[in-house]
Design a protein around this motif. Sequence first.
Motif, PDB file in Angstrom:
ATOM      1  N   ALA A 204       1.940  11.346   1.675  1.00  0.00           N
ATOM      2  CA  ALA A 204       1.176  10.187   1.729  1.00  0.00           C
ATOM      3  C   ALA A 204       0.623   9.847   0.524  1.00  0.00           C
ATOM      4  O   ALA A 204       0.806   8.708  -0.046  1.00  0.00           O
ATOM      5  N   VAL A 224      -2.312   4.545   3.624  1.00  0.00           N
ATOM      6  CA  VAL A 224      -1.188   5.175   4.037  1.00  0.00           C
ATOM      7  C   VAL A 224      -1.017   5.542   5.562  1.00  0.00           C
ATOM      8  O   VAL A 224      -1.851   6.397   5.807  1.00  0.00           O
ATOM      9  N   TYR A 225      -0.238   5.354   6.553  1.00  0.00           N
ATOM     10  CA  TYR A 225      -0.351   5.940   7.667  1.00  0.00           C
ATOM     11  C   TYR A 225       0.514   7.003   7.685  1.00  0.00           C
ATOM     12  O   TYR A 225       1.692   7.163   6.937  1.00  0.00           O
ATOM     13  N   CYS A 226      -0.043   8.107   8.241  1.00  0.00           N
ATOM     14  CA  CYS A 226       0.470   9.544   8.047  1.00  0.00           C
ATOM     15  C   CYS A 226       0.691  10.283   9.209  1.00  0.00           C
ATOM     16  O   CYS A 226      -0.224  10.437  10.198  1.00  0.00           O
ATOM     17  N   GLU A 227       2.022  10.931   9.362  1.00  0.00           N
ATOM     18  CA  GLU A 227       2.339  11.939  10.558  1.00  0.00           C
ATOM     19  C   GLU A 227       2.991  12.889  10.060  1.00  0.00           C
ATOM     20  O   GLU A 227       3.867  12.575   9.368  1.00  0.00           O
ATOM     21  N   SER A 268       3.856  -2.357   3.959  1.00  0.00           N
ATOM     22  CA  SER A 268       3.751  -1.283   5.007  1.00  0.00           C
ATOM     23  C   SER A 268       3.907  -0.085   4.205  1.00  0.00           C
ATOM     24  O   SER A 268       5.138   0.313   3.600  1.00  0.00           O
ATOM     25  N   ARG A 270       3.843   4.063   5.021  1.00  0.00           N
ATOM     26  CA  ARG A 270       3.747   5.062   6.075  1.00  0.00           C
ATOM     27  C   ARG A 270       4.617   6.488   5.722  1.00  0.00           C
ATOM     28  O   ARG A 270       5.372   6.538   5.024  1.00  0.00           O
ATOM     29  N   HIS A 272       6.030   9.531   7.888  1.00  0.00           N
ATOM     30  CA  HIS A 272       6.258  10.344   9.343  1.00  0.00           C
ATOM     31  C   HIS A 272       7.736  10.763   9.576  1.00  0.00           C
ATOM     32  O   HIS A 272       8.733  10.575   8.861  1.00  0.00           O
ATOM     33  N   ILE A 349      -0.284   0.117  10.869  1.00  0.00           N
ATOM     34  CA  ILE A 349       1.289   0.504  11.183  1.00  0.00           C
ATOM     35  C   ILE A 349       2.131  -0.505  12.299  1.00  0.00           C
ATOM     36  O   ILE A 349       2.995  -0.319  12.729  1.00  0.00           O
ATOM     37  N   ALA A 352       4.348  -2.761  11.199  1.00  0.00           N
ATOM     38  CA  ALA A 352       5.778  -2.143  10.587  1.00  0.00           C
ATOM     39  C   ALA A 352       6.919  -2.640  11.340  1.00  0.00           C
ATOM     40  O   ALA A 352       6.958  -2.618  12.647  1.00  0.00           O
ATOM     41  N   GLU A 412       6.459  -2.346  15.223  1.00  0.00           N
ATOM     42  CA  GLU A 412       5.984  -1.037  15.793  1.00  0.00           C
ATOM     43  C   GLU A 412       4.962  -1.355  16.800  1.00  0.00           C
ATOM     44  O   GLU A 412       5.223  -0.662  17.808  1.00  0.00           O
ATOM     45  N   ARG A 436      10.849   7.579  15.097  1.00  0.00           N
ATOM     46  CA  ARG A 436      11.117   6.282  14.382  1.00  0.00           C
ATOM     47  C   ARG A 436      12.573   6.634  14.074  1.00  0.00           C
ATOM     48  O   ARG A 436      12.953   7.759  13.391  1.00  0.00           O
TER      49      ARG A 436
END
Length: 440
Positions: A204, A224-227, A268, A270, A272, A349, A352, A412, A436
């Motif tokens: 990220a 930042v979207y984070c997984e 966007s 991200r 993940h 997110i 996206a 999303e 995704r």
Amino acid sequence: MTELRTLKVALLGCGNVGSQVARILLEDAGMLADRAGARLELSGIAVRNIDAPRDVELPHELFTTDAETLVKGADLVIELMGGIEPARSLILTAMRNGACVVTGNKALVALDGPTLHEEADGAGVQLSYEAAVAGAIPILRPIRDSLSGDRITRVLGIVNGTTNFILDQMDSTGAQFADALAEAQRLGYAEADPTADVEGHDAASKAAILASLSFHTRFALEDVYCEGISSVSAADIAAAKDAGFVIKLLAIAEKLEDAGAAGTAGVSVRVHPTLLPREHPMAAVRGAFNAVFIEAENAGELMFYGQGAGGAPTASAVMGDLVSAARSIVLDCPGRTETTTGQVPALPIGAAMTSYYIGLDVADQPGVLARIAQLFAEHGVSIEIMRQTIHRDAGSKVESAELRIVTHRAREAALAATVEAVKGLDVINSVTSVLRVEGV
């Protein structure tokens, strides 16, 4: 022949990368002088413990624990300490005293890049951090310089070698996540505490840096979207392989039109786990290697590939920045390391655009497929691929089916709402997987 001037170089930190940087400065002094237009003299190495064992043998007299005095007397400062403090304060001190700074500190640049750049601009010095993203791969300078006359629309990156090694092990050997992580730790690819890697935090930080340079807007870590990958199972990997995909942890930054709350453009950013078709160039990135895939309006598709970590490879990126900074001093024209020409908003997110891979365990009875397809249509989501496998339990005579669905690209928010609605159908036994998909 004109006598070359001497520039004093202060090195902060002498770990795996720092010791290799020091070695190169001492061993390749002549070559570096030719390329920089000045002699680069290693004036000192600031460390916490002067007597700590190191892989590279270096002159003892170079070491000091007084980092602040060292940076105040330097023309160039290399920060490889890591962490936020005292690295941040020492970098600011260096720039305020007229030194150009090279750092590999992705966490600091992602967290406080705007402040560092403002200080560099105010002091008229160069701030460089090629080593902060993707190790030895030259990616930040190509984005900043080589593609400065183009418009980047999308960046996909495998920028964490630890997670790529783990996912590759799971894909190639069928190992469970815990076993693949243990192997990564045994080989030195993963830390004893692997949280920053496996939960996506390291990637990220790099995503924020890539997005900032690609879209000329300062994005922070909080944008930042984070997984991470800790929830990716061996069953997910096997199902992906059977469907012709490989799972990678991707850092993604892309420009989206008409995506904001008021229909405006945005970016966007991200991180993940993501399914990629096995024929995609990034699907072939194995082990602890990194790769960054760029899409630009005029250049089209570009991919940069190489070692994403390690002392000598990362030191190569540091030295490239150092020579560039030295040249800027010799020529008295500090280079710009970012161009923030716009303020494009970071999108949540839900805005996206992506595709979903959805695994479902369903009752094997007439009308199930039609009900699921209708539900997808009601949410504005189009199904691209649907595969069904029948399972029969001879003991109980219960029949069920496994459905694997890949959607077309959609918002999303619409995809997530579709999955929630599917969970409510009485013919759904369970949602076994949601990941995704990119590159389809």
